[in-house]
Motif scaffolding. Structure first.
Motif, PDB file in Angstrom:
ATOM      1  N   ALA A 220      17.141 -11.489 -46.323  1.00 33.09           N
ATOM      2  CA  ALA A 220      17.380 -10.780 -45.065  1.00 33.09           C
ATOM      3  C   ALA A 220      16.740 -11.507 -43.891  1.00 33.09           C
ATOM      4  O   ALA A 220      17.312 -11.581 -42.803  1.00 33.09           O
ATOM      5  N   PHE A 224      18.596 -13.494 -40.660  1.00 34.36           N
ATOM      6  CA  PHE A 224      18.326 -12.387 -39.746  1.00 34.36           C
ATOM      7  C   PHE A 224      19.205 -12.430 -38.494  1.00 34.36           C
ATOM      8  O   PHE A 224      19.641 -11.395 -37.985  1.00 34.36           O
ATOM      9  N   GLN A 230      23.997  -9.732 -41.862  1.00 34.85           N
ATOM     10  CA  GLN A 230      23.201  -8.506 -41.860  1.00 34.85           C
ATOM     11  C   GLN A 230      24.067  -7.277 -42.135  1.00 34.85           C
ATOM     12  O   GLN A 230      23.628  -6.341 -42.813  1.00 34.85           O
ATOM     13  N   LEU A 234      23.496  -4.825 -45.315  1.00 34.95           N
ATOM     14  CA  LEU A 234      23.061  -3.481 -44.957  1.00 34.95           C
ATOM     15  C   LEU A 234      23.267  -2.474 -46.080  1.00 34.95           C
ATOM     16  O   LEU A 234      22.461  -1.560 -46.269  1.00 34.95           O
ATOM     17  N   ASN A 237      20.277  -2.919 -48.155  1.00 36.73           N
ATOM     18  CA  ASN A 237      18.989  -2.953 -47.457  1.00 36.73           C
ATOM     19  C   ASN A 237      18.739  -1.765 -46.527  1.00 36.73           C
ATOM     20  O   ASN A 237      17.685  -1.703 -45.892  1.00 36.73           O
ATOM     21  N   TRP A 241      15.274  -0.608 -43.859  1.00 40.15           N
ATOM     22  CA  TRP A 241      15.275  -0.536 -42.395  1.00 40.15           C
ATOM     23  C   TRP A 241      15.027   0.897 -41.906  1.00 40.15           C
ATOM     24  O   TRP A 241      14.391   1.098 -40.865  1.00 40.15           O
TER      25      TRP A 241
END
Length: 318
Positions: A220, A224, A230, A234, A237, A241
């Motif tokens: 990630a 970035f 990203q 997502l 992840n 976040w």
């Protein structure tokens, strides 16, 4: 020339299927010039004997640190072909698609291509459970994407241009390669045809280790500033976040209420893990492990900076 590069560790009967299927594939597709390179990551079973029995042209044994990126880099380094065909040692290749990916001069029509896998799923004891087509696809329709996997064909020229796989990335190294190639304008071409049977276990069973989180965090961070990357990451992840945002709000407002907003997220992810494994798991343990993963991700995102690993190997006499 086509170089089939197979990586494996303790694959046993799966490796036997894999290597014999490559020879059958070559006969059916009338490949006059091909080689099989098997790269072993310190197997403790009879994998080396299986590779010899199935007439692998070269057998390379990693003697230093092992991971999939190192295995593929080692195989590519020793390959003689201008087409590199990567597959894992638990995959059984089907003929019938090769003429769709090469031209009349036996060159790749598109330099980075893959197909569809059928996952032959097993439980922890390797008892068969069910079979699933891993990806949604329409027969004969190509799709372009950033994700790769352990099955792909790439021109040696393009492989060398990217520098191969990042051997610091011990998890999701194939995804990292796909993201880097996409940024170069060469996303993976996913052919709408089944290429392999993939004999594996449920993925949630194999990926519950907290040790793998550091590599998700590094991936990630590495991508970035790549918005498309990203957005792709997502889906796996998002809980990290959300935790990050809740922590920031807790500090700013000196309140624990934002952390209460975070709690339904690990509950949901725990439910998903239990639902898709279809095996007995300890629910409280999985819930705590999920929370640990989220906190560790944030820690490793800022603090995990590994150095490249030296790729050490020897050739096994056939």
């Amino acid at each position: 020339m086509v170089s089939f590069i197979v990586i494996g560790k303790n694959e046993g009967w799966r490796l036997d299927k894999c290597l014999s299927a490559i020879h059958y594939f070559a006969r059916q597709e009338e490949l006059a010039n091909y080689e099989i390179i098997y790269v072993d990551s310190k197997s403790t079973d009879d994998s080396l004997s299986i590779a010899k029995k199935n007439a692998a042209n070269r057998i390379l044994l990693i003697t230093g640190e092992c991971n999939a990126a190192i295995g593929r880099n080692v195989g590519a380094k020793e390959a003689k072909g201008d087409i590199l065909f990567f597959l894992d040692g638990d995959m059984e290749l089907f003929p019938g698609f090769y003429k769709d990916i090469v031209d009349k001069d036996e060159k790749l029509i598109y330099p980075f291509v893959s197909g569809i896998e059928i996952d032959i799923l097993h439980d922890k004891s390797w008892n068969y459970v069910e079979s699933k087509v891993r990806r949604k696809f329409k027969e004969g329709i190509d799709q372009f994407e950033q994700t790769t996997g352990g099955l792909f064909v790439i021109s040696k020229e393009l492989w060398e241009k990217t520098g191969g796989m990042d051997n610091c990335q011990k998890k999701s190294q194939d995804l990292d390669l796909g993201l880097r190639l996409t940024s170069l304008g060469v996303p993976l071409c996913r052919k709408g045809k089944i290429w392999v049977n993939h004999y594996t276990q449920y993925y949630a069973i194999r990926t519950t280790s907290l040790k793998t989180v550091r590599y998700s965090a590094r991936l990630a961070r590495k991508h970035f500033f790549n918005i498309k990357a990203q957005m792709l990451l997502l889906s796996s992840n998002y809980s990290y976040w959300i935790l990050h945002l809740c922590l920031i709000n807790s500090v700013v407002y000196l309140s624990l209420i934002p952390m209460l907003i975070y709690l339904p997220v690990p509950i949901y992810r725990t439910y998903k893990i239990i639902h898709r494994t279809q095996s007995a798991l300890n629910i409280p343990d999985e819930f705590i492990k999920r929370i640990k993963k989220d906190f560790l991700f944030l820690y490793y995102f800022f603090c995990f900076w590994p150095c490249p690993t030296k790729e050490e190997y020897v050739e096994v006499e056939i």
